[in-house]
Design a protein around this motif. Sequence first.
Motif: not given
Length: 177
Positions: A83-112
Amino acid sequence: MTVFRQGFFALLMGCIVVLSGCKANIEDYAQAQPKLDIFTWFAGDSVAYGMVQDHSNKQTRRFTVKIRGDVAGDTLTLHEDFVYDDGEKQTRVWHIRKLADGSYTGTAGDIIGTATGHSAGNAFNWKYVMDVKSGGSTYRLTFDDWIYQQDEQHLFNVTSLTKFGVEVARMSIFFEK
């Protein structure tokens, strides 16, 4: 090229080389405590408060985020309601995966593409690209998040937003369990 120009050019190139090596490295935080495990920290409910500053450090936006994290195996799903100070609302859902080497990858609908992350000690570095709307235009920006665990209940996040490698904005976020 005159001697002055050659000297100036050499000095300029030297400064660029030195300054480009001045970025933080995730391994700089390997010994810092408390150790941040994003799956553990974000499991359940948390809230965040943040602001965006433009290139001149002027605050341009403020926001609050309610976050719910669900962990299933090697995947953390973050449901973020902004919720932003100007009233705008936004939703983001991240799917973050931990890889075998200890690093992470992730995706979300508005992420390129796919976000990438690394963790060490009390720090987590998360990089991704997103289209950001501002003033009637859309800008494709690169986000470089640095998240630091302060204690069991608090995280701090500083994000550099860049376009063509030049910082155009900065975002600061305070997370609380």
